[in-house]
Design an enzyme around this catalytic site. Structure first.
Site, PDB file in Angstrom:
ATOM      1  N   ARG A  25       0.673  -1.204  -0.039  1.00 49.34           N
ATOM      2  CA  ARG A  25       0.020   0.051   0.088  1.00 49.34           C
ATOM      3  C   ARG A  25       0.701   1.332  -0.006  1.00 49.34           C
ATOM      4  O   ARG A  25       0.497   2.232   0.577  1.00 49.34           O
ATOM      5  CB  ARG A  25      -0.824   0.091   1.330  1.00 49.34           C
ATOM      6  N   ARG A  29      -3.768   6.645   0.769  1.00 50.20           N
ATOM      7  CA  ARG A  29      -4.227   7.702   1.346  1.00 50.20           C
ATOM      8  C   ARG A  29      -3.565   8.344   2.218  1.00 50.20           C
ATOM      9  O   ARG A  29      -3.704   9.566   2.393  1.00 50.20           O
ATOM     10  CB  ARG A  29      -5.592   7.554   2.088  1.00 50.20           C
ATOM     11  N   ARG A  38      -6.984  10.998  -6.484  1.00 49.90           N
ATOM     12  CA  ARG A  38      -8.103  10.129  -6.206  1.00 49.90           C
ATOM     13  C   ARG A  38      -9.276  10.800  -6.298  1.00 49.90           C
ATOM     14  O   ARG A  38     -10.545  10.286  -6.732  1.00 49.90           O
ATOM     15  CB  ARG A  38      -7.729   9.545  -4.680  1.00 49.90           C
ATOM     16  N   ASP A  75      -6.722  -3.485  -7.336  1.00 55.57           N
ATOM     17  CA  ASP A  75      -7.425  -4.005  -6.110  1.00 55.57           C
ATOM     18  C   ASP A  75      -7.407  -5.349  -6.202  1.00 55.57           C
ATOM     19  O   ASP A  75      -7.828  -6.037  -7.556  1.00 55.57           O
ATOM     20  CB  ASP A  75      -8.575  -3.392  -5.502  1.00 55.57           C
ATOM     21  N   TYR A 151     -14.216 -12.542   0.732  1.00 56.07           N
ATOM     22  CA  TYR A 151     -15.174 -11.174   0.349  1.00 56.07           C
ATOM     23  C   TYR A 151     -16.268 -11.550  -0.601  1.00 56.07           C
ATOM     24  O   TYR A 151     -17.526 -10.978  -0.276  1.00 56.07           O
ATOM     25  CB  TYR A 151     -14.400 -10.208  -0.334  1.00 56.07           C
TER      26      TYR A 151
HETATM   27  O1  CP3 Z   1       0.157   0.266  -3.126  1.00 55.15           O
HETATM   28  C1  CP3 Z   1      -0.243  -1.044  -3.260  1.00 55.15           C
HETATM   29  O2  CP3 Z   1       0.166  -2.034  -2.291  1.00 55.15           O
HETATM   30  C2  CP3 Z   1      -0.969  -1.266  -4.369  1.00 55.15           C
HETATM   31  C3  CP3 Z   1      -2.455  -1.105  -4.524  1.00 55.15           C
HETATM   32  C4  CP3 Z   1      -3.347  -2.243  -3.592  1.00 55.15           C
HETATM   33  C5  CP3 Z   1      -4.708  -1.891  -3.119  1.00 55.15           C
HETATM   34  N1  CP3 Z   1      -5.156  -2.849  -2.636  1.00 55.15           N
HETATM   35  C6  CP3 Z   1      -5.217  -0.261  -3.402  1.00 55.15           C
HETATM   36  C7  CP3 Z   1      -6.131   0.054  -2.411  1.00 55.15           C
HETATM   37  C8  CP3 Z   1      -3.105  -3.433  -3.243  1.00 55.15           C
HETATM   38  C9  CP3 Z   1      -1.930  -4.446  -3.486  1.00 55.15           C
HETATM   39  C10 CP3 Z   1      -4.309  -3.855  -2.505  1.00 55.15           C
HETATM   40  C11 CP3 Z   1      -4.601  -5.167  -2.084  1.00 55.15           C
HETATM   41  C12 CP3 Z   1      -5.705  -5.573  -1.140  1.00 55.15           C
HETATM   42  N2  CP3 Z   1      -7.045  -4.916  -1.573  1.00 55.15           N
HETATM   43  C13 CP3 Z   1      -5.830  -6.531  -0.284  1.00 55.15           C
HETATM   44  C14 CP3 Z   1      -4.950  -7.417   0.251  1.00 55.15           C
HETATM   45  C15 CP3 Z   1      -3.630  -6.736   1.171  1.00 55.15           C
HETATM   46  C16 CP3 Z   1      -4.295  -6.183   2.359  1.00 55.15           C
HETATM   47  O3  CP3 Z   1      -3.976  -5.050   2.578  1.00 55.15           O
HETATM   48  O4  CP3 Z   1      -4.605  -7.078   3.080  1.00 55.15           O
HETATM   49  C17 CP3 Z   1      -7.231  -6.392   0.115  1.00 55.15           C
HETATM   50  C18 CP3 Z   1      -7.897  -7.444   1.391  1.00 55.15           C
HETATM   51  C19 CP3 Z   1      -8.000  -5.444  -0.514  1.00 55.15           C
HETATM   52  C20 CP3 Z   1      -9.279  -5.465  -0.403  1.00 55.15           C
HETATM   53  C21 CP3 Z   1      -9.450  -3.843  -0.139  1.00 55.15           C
HETATM   54  N3  CP3 Z   1      -9.331  -2.733  -0.767  1.00 55.15           N
HETATM   55  C22 CP3 Z   1     -10.353  -3.397   1.268  1.00 55.15           C
HETATM   56  C23 CP3 Z   1     -10.697  -4.242   2.344  1.00 55.15           C
HETATM   57  C24 CP3 Z   1     -10.347  -1.934   1.067  1.00 55.15           C
HETATM   58  C25 CP3 Z   1     -11.169  -1.086   1.854  1.00 55.15           C
HETATM   59  C26 CP3 Z   1     -10.245  -0.684   3.119  1.00 55.15           C
HETATM   60  C27 CP3 Z   1      -9.377   0.433   2.952  1.00 55.15           C
HETATM   61  O5  CP3 Z   1      -8.255   0.712   3.111  1.00 55.15           O
HETATM   62  O6  CP3 Z   1     -10.083   1.466   2.524  1.00 55.15           O
HETATM   63  C28 CP3 Z   1      -9.788  -1.561  -0.531  1.00 55.15           C
HETATM   64  C29 CP3 Z   1      -9.506  -0.354  -0.850  1.00 55.15           C
HETATM   65  C30 CP3 Z   1      -8.323   0.002  -1.271  1.00 55.15           C
HETATM   66  N4  CP3 Z   1      -7.653  -0.593  -2.257  1.00 55.15           N
HETATM   67  C31 CP3 Z   1      -7.675   1.454  -1.270  1.00 55.15           C
HETATM   68  C32 CP3 Z   1      -6.482   1.295  -1.747  1.00 55.15           C
HETATM   69  C33 CP3 Z   1      -5.360   2.292  -1.825  1.00 55.15           C
HETATM   70  C34 CP3 Z   1      -8.285   2.456  -0.435  1.00 55.15           C
HETATM   71  C35 CP3 Z   1      -9.298   3.009  -1.017  1.00 55.15           C
HETATM   72  C36 CP3 Z   1      -9.389   4.745  -1.613  1.00 55.15           C
HETATM   73  O7  CP3 Z   1      -8.477   5.175  -1.996  1.00 55.15           O
HETATM   74  O8  CP3 Z   1     -10.102   5.155  -0.935  1.00 55.15           O
END
Ligand code: CP3
Length: 343
Positions: A25, A29, A38, A75, A151
């Site tokens: 990540r 944010r 974003r 994602d 999920y």
């Molecule tokens: O920079 C990176 O690592 C690459 C991008 C990336 C994202 N999600 C962007 C994202 C990666 C590798 C993921 C993987 C991901 N997504 C996982 C596995 C790794 C982990 O973190 O456990 C999982 C379980 C998800 C599912 C997911 N995506 C959830 C549960 C959420 C909501 C929770 C949150 O943090 O908001 C997301 C959204 C998400 N994916 C965001 C980002 C940057 C935040 C959304 C936003 O910008 O508003």
């Protein structure tokens, strides 16, 4: 494939002069420049499917910190979306999906459109390939079938993944069909990412730790092994990193049985145990506590240096035990990278 990239060198099993560093990540944010881009696309899925914007936010942390690896912005829930499940991201809630709970739900999903649907991610990789500094390794990724299924079945994040675990017990054949479908879709998706320019692939199995050992073997280890076999058969020897989060000492069996080139370990992993029990050829990635990067200061610096010392002379990739969280002060990330680069 370039061999002067530190990350790729370490993934061949050779220790680097210092560990390569990137953070899960790393685009997100906590960065003001991410929030700015974003905000131009409120719908998160549309944002992920916009190659120009996705490439731009992928590059932001590379410009700011000079990480050794860049993970394509996307994602893990794009795969259920591509399979035809209804997926949305709601502000303040997170992912919301139309739950798949029975055979009829599984039968409504289809592999047919998956590649077309996910093509924008490959386009993002194509842009990145031409835009990254020559020393930066490009990582593609997908969620592992078990984690994505948690999920898909619950319709959202669920505390101990109870809905998916119950389905696996009560409707084992249906659940196995869902995992099989995800295994195919995920392998094809990773192959497409490799063909589009990803130099390393990472499989996120964030919720592996909620399974009993026998269920872990069935729903995490075996599908991962199949995916790796299929990817290698198609694209050859691309380095693959597994992240079976929360499985403790089972990580050893995971490495041996799946054939991963590297293993990412979470914050709960005892790194002295990992160093002493995993083969010295095993590439280990991890595992600084993301909360330490929020806290910063002496505690963060000490833990960073300890980790580097513990794995000196071993093939080690510096990362966190889980993703960076939005409250992280960006300058703390910079300090960690600075410490590693001068190690
Ligand atoms: O920079 C990176 O690592 C690459 C991008 C990336 C994202 N999600 C962007 C994202 C990666 C590798 C993921 C993987 C991901 N997504 C996982 C596995 C790794 C982990 O973190 O456990 C999982 C379980 C998800 C599912 C997911 N995506 C959830 C549960 C959420 C909501 C929770 C949150 O943090 O908001 C997301 C959204 C998400 N994916 C965001 C980002 C940057 C935040 C959304 C936003 O910008 O508003």
């Amino acid at each position: 494939m370039s061999t002067d990239k530190l990350m790729l060198q370490v993934l061949t099993g050779k220790a680097g002069a210092r560990p390569p560093v990137w953070m899960m990540r790393q685009a997100g944010r906590y960065l003001p420049e991410y929030r700015e881009v974003r905000a131009t696309t409120p719908d998160f899925l549309s944002f992920c499917y916009n190659p120009e914007k996705a490439a731009e936010v992928t590059l932001q942390p590379i410009r700011r910190y000079g990480f050794d690896a860049s993970i394509v912005f996307a994602d893990i829930l794009l795969v259920p979306d591509a399979l035809g499940q209804r997926v949305a991201f709601e502000e303040g809630i997170g992912p919301v999906l139309e739950p798949v709970t029975d055979r009829a739900g599984i039968d409504r999903l289809s592999l047919d459109g998956v590649q077309d649907h996910l093509r924008p991610v490959c386009e993002t990789l194509g842009i990145l390939k031409g835009a990254l500094p020559p020393e930066t390794t490009l990582i593609g990724f997908a969620g592992a079938p078990w984690t994505v299924a948690t999920y898909m079945v619950a319709g959202r994040g669920s505390p101990v993944q109870a809905p998916a675990r119950l389905m696996a017990y009560r409707q084992e054949a249906d659940f196995a069909a869902l995992i099989e479908l995800l295994t195919e879709a995920t392998a094809d998706y990773l192959i497409a990412q490799a063909q589009a320019g990803a130099e390393v692939l990472q499989l996120f199995d964030t919720w592996a730790g909620s399974l009993s050992p026998s269920q872990f073997r069935k729903w995490c280890l075996e599908p991962t092994q199949k995916i790796i076999e299929k990817v290698r058969k198609s694209v050859g020897a691309i380095p693959i990193i597994g992240f079976p989060k929360g499985v403790g000492p089972l990580v050893e069996e995971f490495v041996v049985e799946t054939g991963v080139d590297g293993v990412s370990v979470d914050t709960n992993m005892d790194m002295v145990w990992a160093r002493d029990h995993l083969s010295d050829k095993t590439v280990v990635q991890g595992n600084l506590d993301p909360l330490l990067v929020v806290a910063g200061g002496e505690a963060m610096e000490r833990a960073t240096l300890e980790l580097i010392e513990l794995f000196r002379g071993r093939p080690f990739i510096f990362n966190l035990g889980h993703g960076l969280i939005p409250e992280t002060p960006p300058e703390h990330v910079g300090r960690v990278v600075e410490l590693i680069k001068s190690a």
